[in-house]
Design a protein around this motif. Sequence first.
Motif, PDB file in Angstrom:
ATOM      1  N   ILE A 157       0.838  -1.205   0.000  1.00  0.00           N
ATOM      2  CA  ILE A 157       0.000   0.000   0.000  1.00  0.00           C
ATOM      3  C   ILE A 157       0.874   1.256   0.000  1.00  0.00           C
ATOM      4  O   ILE A 157       0.610   2.217  -0.717  1.00  0.00           O
ATOM      5  CB  ILE A 157      -0.972  -0.025   1.203  1.00  0.00           C
ATOM      6  N   ALA A 158       1.966   1.242   0.803  1.00  0.00           N
ATOM      7  CA  ALA A 158       2.841   2.424   0.872  1.00  0.00           C
ATOM      8  C   ALA A 158       3.511   2.673  -0.479  1.00  0.00           C
ATOM      9  O   ALA A 158       3.463   3.792  -1.015  1.00  0.00           O
ATOM     10  CB  ALA A 158       3.888   2.249   1.969  1.00  0.00           C
TER      11      ALA A 158
ATOM     12  N   GLU B 253       9.937  -4.471  -6.826  1.00  0.00           N
ATOM     13  CA  GLU B 253       9.173  -5.346  -5.924  1.00  0.00           C
ATOM     14  C   GLU B 253       9.790  -6.747  -5.975  1.00  0.00           C
ATOM     15  O   GLU B 253      10.070  -7.265  -7.045  1.00  0.00           O
ATOM     16  CB  GLU B 253       7.691  -5.355  -6.348  1.00  0.00           C
ATOM     17  N   GLN B 254       9.959  -7.348  -4.800  1.00  0.00           N
ATOM     18  CA  GLN B 254      10.598  -8.660  -4.753  1.00  0.00           C
ATOM     19  C   GLN B 254       9.729  -9.776  -5.356  1.00  0.00           C
ATOM     20  O   GLN B 254      10.241 -10.747  -5.916  1.00  0.00           O
ATOM     21  CB  GLN B 254      10.972  -9.024  -3.322  1.00  0.00           C
TER      22      GLN B 254
ATOM     23  N   SER C   5      -9.507  -1.498   7.020  1.00  0.00           N
ATOM     24  CA  SER C   5     -10.455  -0.382   7.078  1.00  0.00           C
ATOM     25  C   SER C   5      -9.668   0.931   7.145  1.00  0.00           C
ATOM     26  O   SER C   5      -8.528   0.951   7.604  1.00  0.00           O
ATOM     27  CB  SER C   5     -11.398  -0.539   8.275  1.00  0.00           C
TER      28      SER C   5
ATOM     29  N   ARG D  43      -8.542  -6.262   0.802  1.00  0.00           N
ATOM     30  CA  ARG D  43      -7.249  -5.710   0.358  1.00  0.00           C
ATOM     31  C   ARG D  43      -6.960  -5.996  -1.110  1.00  0.00           C
ATOM     32  O   ARG D  43      -6.524  -5.121  -1.855  1.00  0.00           O
ATOM     33  CB  ARG D  43      -6.121  -6.330   1.192  1.00  0.00           C
TER      34      ARG D  43
ATOM     35  N   LYS E 112      12.669  -8.316  -7.911  1.00  0.00           N
ATOM     36  CA  LYS E 112      13.872  -7.580  -7.486  1.00  0.00           C
ATOM     37  C   LYS E 112      13.857  -7.426  -5.968  1.00  0.00           C
ATOM     38  O   LYS E 112      13.185  -6.534  -5.421  1.00  0.00           O
ATOM     39  CB  LYS E 112      13.897  -6.178  -8.156  1.00  0.00           C
TER      40      LYS E 112
ATOM     41  N   LEU F 114      15.733  -6.331  -2.872  1.00  0.00           N
ATOM     42  CA  LEU F 114      16.886  -5.493  -2.518  1.00  0.00           C
ATOM     43  C   LEU F 114      17.723  -6.177  -1.444  1.00  0.00           C
ATOM     44  O   LEU F 114      17.191  -6.661  -0.443  1.00  0.00           O
ATOM     45  CB  LEU F 114      16.420  -4.136  -1.995  1.00  0.00           C
TER      46      LEU F 114
ATOM     47  N   ASP G  13       5.122   0.812   6.674  1.00  0.00           N
ATOM     48  CA  ASP G  13       5.543  -0.107   7.739  1.00  0.00           C
ATOM     49  C   ASP G  13       7.063  -0.157   7.885  1.00  0.00           C
ATOM     50  O   ASP G  13       7.577  -0.457   8.966  1.00  0.00           O
ATOM     51  CB  ASP G  13       5.007  -1.525   7.475  1.00  0.00           C
TER      52      ASP G  13
ATOM     53  N   GLY H 181      -6.475   0.377  13.698  1.00  0.00           N
ATOM     54  CA  GLY H 181      -6.925   0.263  12.303  1.00  0.00           C
ATOM     55  C   GLY H 181      -6.411   1.416  11.464  1.00  0.00           C
ATOM     56  O   GLY H 181      -7.118   1.948  10.609  1.00  0.00           O
TER      57      GLY H 181
ATOM     58  N   GLY I 279      -2.703   1.682  10.461  1.00  0.00           N
ATOM     59  CA  GLY I 279      -1.345   1.509   9.906  1.00  0.00           C
ATOM     60  C   GLY I 279      -1.298   1.817   8.421  1.00  0.00           C
ATOM     61  O   GLY I 279      -0.429   2.568   7.958  1.00  0.00           O
ATOM     62  N   ALA I 280      -2.223   1.254   7.668  1.00  0.00           N
ATOM     63  CA  ALA I 280      -2.224   1.478   6.213  1.00  0.00           C
ATOM     64  C   ALA I 280      -2.579   2.933   5.912  1.00  0.00           C
ATOM     65  O   ALA I 280      -2.042   3.533   4.977  1.00  0.00           O
ATOM     66  CB  ALA I 280      -3.210   0.531   5.540  1.00  0.00           C
ATOM     67  N   GLY I 281      -3.464   3.499   6.713  1.00  0.00           N
ATOM     68  CA  GLY I 281      -3.826   4.905   6.525  1.00  0.00           C
ATOM     69  C   GLY I 281      -2.611   5.807   6.699  1.00  0.00           C
ATOM     70  O   GLY I 281      -2.418   6.765   5.948  1.00  0.00           O
TER      71      GLY I 281
HETATM   72  P1  FAD Z   1       3.754  -4.213   3.110  1.00  0.00           P
HETATM   73  O1  FAD Z   1       2.312  -4.398   2.837  1.00  0.00           O
HETATM   74  O2  FAD Z   1       4.440  -5.187   4.006  1.00  0.00           O
HETATM   75  O3  FAD Z   1       4.479  -4.179   1.691  1.00  0.00           O
HETATM   76  C1  FAD Z   1       5.871  -4.281   1.575  1.00  0.00           C
HETATM   77  C2  FAD Z   1       6.203  -4.681   0.139  1.00  0.00           C
HETATM   78  O4  FAD Z   1       7.601  -4.666  -0.020  1.00  0.00           O
HETATM   79  C3  FAD Z   1       5.743  -6.091  -0.198  1.00  0.00           C
HETATM   80  O5  FAD Z   1       5.128  -6.082  -1.463  1.00  0.00           O
HETATM   81  C4  FAD Z   1       7.035  -6.905  -0.200  1.00  0.00           C
HETATM   82  O6  FAD Z   1       6.993  -7.999  -1.071  1.00  0.00           O
HETATM   83  C5  FAD Z   1       8.045  -5.860  -0.641  1.00  0.00           C
HETATM   84  N1  FAD Z   1       9.411  -6.100  -0.151  1.00  0.00           N
HETATM   85  C6  FAD Z   1       9.787  -6.457   1.104  1.00  0.00           C
HETATM   86  N2  FAD Z   1      11.129  -6.554   1.196  1.00  0.00           N
HETATM   87  C7  FAD Z   1      11.624  -6.242  -0.043  1.00  0.00           C
HETATM   88  C8  FAD Z   1      12.935  -6.154  -0.577  1.00  0.00           C
HETATM   89  N3  FAD Z   1      14.036  -6.394   0.175  1.00  0.00           N
HETATM   90  N4  FAD Z   1      13.074  -5.808  -1.890  1.00  0.00           N
HETATM   91  C9  FAD Z   1      11.982  -5.550  -2.677  1.00  0.00           C
HETATM   92  N5  FAD Z   1      10.700  -5.628  -2.213  1.00  0.00           N
HETATM   93  C10 FAD Z   1      10.529  -5.955  -0.906  1.00  0.00           C
HETATM   94  N6  FAD Z   1      -4.058  -0.820   8.705  1.00  0.00           N
HETATM   95  C11 FAD Z   1      -5.149  -0.010   8.529  1.00  0.00           C
HETATM   96  O7  FAD Z   1      -4.993   1.178   8.169  1.00  0.00           O
HETATM   97  N7  FAD Z   1      -6.411  -0.492   8.744  1.00  0.00           N
HETATM   98  C12 FAD Z   1      -6.651  -1.776   9.136  1.00  0.00           C
HETATM   99  O8  FAD Z   1      -7.809  -2.174   9.296  1.00  0.00           O
HETATM  100  C13 FAD Z   1      -5.528  -2.639   9.353  1.00  0.00           C
HETATM  101  N8  FAD Z   1      -5.690  -3.920   9.768  1.00  0.00           N
HETATM  102  C14 FAD Z   1      -4.611  -4.704   9.989  1.00  0.00           C
HETATM  103  C15 FAD Z   1      -4.804  -6.004  10.491  1.00  0.00           C
HETATM  104  C16 FAD Z   1      -3.706  -6.831  10.746  1.00  0.00           C
HETATM  105  C17 FAD Z   1      -3.922  -8.194  11.351  1.00  0.00           C
HETATM  106  C18 FAD Z   1      -2.387  -6.354  10.458  1.00  0.00           C
HETATM  107  C19 FAD Z   1      -1.180  -7.230  10.701  1.00  0.00           C
HETATM  108  C20 FAD Z   1      -2.186  -5.066   9.963  1.00  0.00           C
HETATM  109  C21 FAD Z   1      -3.291  -4.227   9.743  1.00  0.00           C
HETATM  110  N9  FAD Z   1      -3.131  -2.915   9.269  1.00  0.00           N
HETATM  111  C22 FAD Z   1      -4.215  -2.107   9.109  1.00  0.00           C
HETATM  112  C23 FAD Z   1      -1.786  -2.379   8.963  1.00  0.00           C
HETATM  113  C24 FAD Z   1      -1.522  -2.425   7.460  1.00  0.00           C
HETATM  114  O9  FAD Z   1      -1.830  -3.710   6.983  1.00  0.00           O
HETATM  115  C25 FAD Z   1      -0.072  -2.088   7.140  1.00  0.00           C
HETATM  116  O10 FAD Z   1       0.287  -0.890   7.798  1.00  0.00           O
HETATM  117  C26 FAD Z   1       0.159  -1.899   5.630  1.00  0.00           C
HETATM  118  O11 FAD Z   1      -0.398  -2.954   4.881  1.00  0.00           O
HETATM  119  C27 FAD Z   1       1.654  -1.812   5.363  1.00  0.00           C
HETATM  120  O12 FAD Z   1       1.877  -1.552   4.005  1.00  0.00           O
HETATM  121  P2  FAD Z   1       3.374  -1.381   3.468  1.00  0.00           P
HETATM  122  O13 FAD Z   1       3.234  -1.128   2.007  1.00  0.00           O
HETATM  123  O14 FAD Z   1       4.123  -0.411   4.284  1.00  0.00           O
HETATM  124  O15 FAD Z   1       4.065  -2.784   3.734  1.00  0.00           O
END
Ligand code: FAD
Length: 431
Positions: free
Chosen positions: A16-17, A36-37, A49, A118, A138, A140, A314, A324, A326-328
């Motif tokens: 999402i980030a 993306e890996q 949510s 999701r 890829k 990293l 993250d 709820g 983290g993704a926001g």
């Molecule tokens: P990630 O989704 O972990 O994405 C990281 C990406 O990087 C992945 O695609 C991975 O494959 C890639 N990657 C990793 N390492 C490498 C590398 N070395 N090289 C290349 N690519 C790599 N948040 C909300 O806002 N609302 C909610 O209701 C909510 N519910 C949740 C419920 C649960 C049980 C959990 C565990 C979390 C919840 N969250 C919620 C939090 C939310 O899911 C996360 O904050 C969010 O999905 C994180 O997104 P991200 O893109 O930072 O990380």
Amino acid sequence: MSPVKDFDIAIVGGGIAGLTLAIALNSRSIPVTLYEQAASFGEIGAGVSFSPNAVQAMKVCHQGIYEAFETVCTRNLWPSKEKVWFDYVDAYSDVTSDGVLATAFTISNSLGQNGLHRAHFLDEAVKLFPKQLVRFGKRLQNITEDGNGRLVMHFDDGTVAETDAIIGCDGIKSRVRQAIVGPGHPSARPVYTHKYAYRGLIPMEDACAAVGEERAQNACMYMGHDKHILTFPVNHGKTLNLVAFRTTSEDWPDAQRLTRSGELDELLHEFEDYGPAVIKLLKLLDPKLNVWAIFDLGYPAPTFYKGRICISGDAAHATSPHHGAGAGFCIEDSAMLAELLADEQVKSRHELEAVFATYDAERRSRAQWLVESSRWIGDCYELRAEGIGNDFTKIEAEIKKRNGIIADINIEEMCARAKDELRKRLSGSCE
Ligand code: FAD
């Protein structure tokens, strides 16, 4: 035509980030490549949510992200619950003779509950980013610098790629964070919060039969001692998303693997003291379940950037999910980074460190507060927070206060303030 910006950005990670940031940068004509890996974009089949701050941030990133969200979003099904975030229920109670499970208290906000699947959101969002700007497969490994100030990314498959700046959106186990803080720093690794969660999806019709329509068709939190369950409708009301959390004193067996397979019988045993209606609901889950360890960055990163490398989502501030949000917050990061990088004074690679320093200064305390507050509020839901216990009035007050900090923010103003700070920095009037 000469490019608007004389630099290019590499985003590592397409969750999402990473994806919201990539879309936001590309739409502002900022040269960007996403690494993306995995072999393709992918999200887990679970719900997520979004609170009002996240929805505002989507609009700042790109109107299309907001439209993707609206396409797949499911709200509470009852018009009377339009603004309800969650109804909170004493998990030990049961339905009355007229099929109602009583509400202990209700938390509302300006948008109510916005749940979605999701994978469905991702399917819509990927349409907004050109495929030719993504490099899949890829992973990293590490980052070096060549003699000309270009950053060099080294991938697991032996290939390398050059860029002017790297934004690590590579999740809770981020390699980019390790590169910034050093692999030996305590914040290089996530921390187990001693909570784990079972997640599942239940057909709505069956869920209504178990807990009644009011509970199943609208977001609900079942509070119990050392455990809680949350449910909200997804898939336009056809499916109920359920997450059952449990606190444990035991350590998680393997910090490399944040999920393990579990059994429904195990879950039923752990929640056996819950009221009969909730037990009926739990029995509708699949016999085989995934168990998610809840890790966070409980040891906060001392910085979100180093030179022209920074972290977002993250990777920077992984939180337990109890707010709820983290993704926001990932999307808030994307909005701010995109707005700063798009500033007309940011023209070449020489301004990029100031951009990341501003982002760090403006985002870190809010994001790290969320990590801490989420742990606290999770304990409130489980009637175990110090000084709060099972006093529902106090729990309600805690949630209202903290949810207000999350939701009652003007994201456009947040970005405008950051731009002012960036300009001061670039003119040398700010450290
Ligand atoms: P990630 O989704 O972990 O994405 C990281 C990406 O990087 C992945 O695609 C991975 O494959 C890639 N990657 C990793 N390492 C490498 C590398 N070395 N090289 C290349 N690519 C790599 N948040 C909300 O806002 N609302 C909610 O209701 C909510 N519910 C949740 C419920 C649960 C049980 C959990 C565990 C979390 C919840 N969250 C919620 C939090 C939310 O899911 C996360 O904050 C969010 O999905 C994180 O997104 P991200 O893109 O930072 O990380």
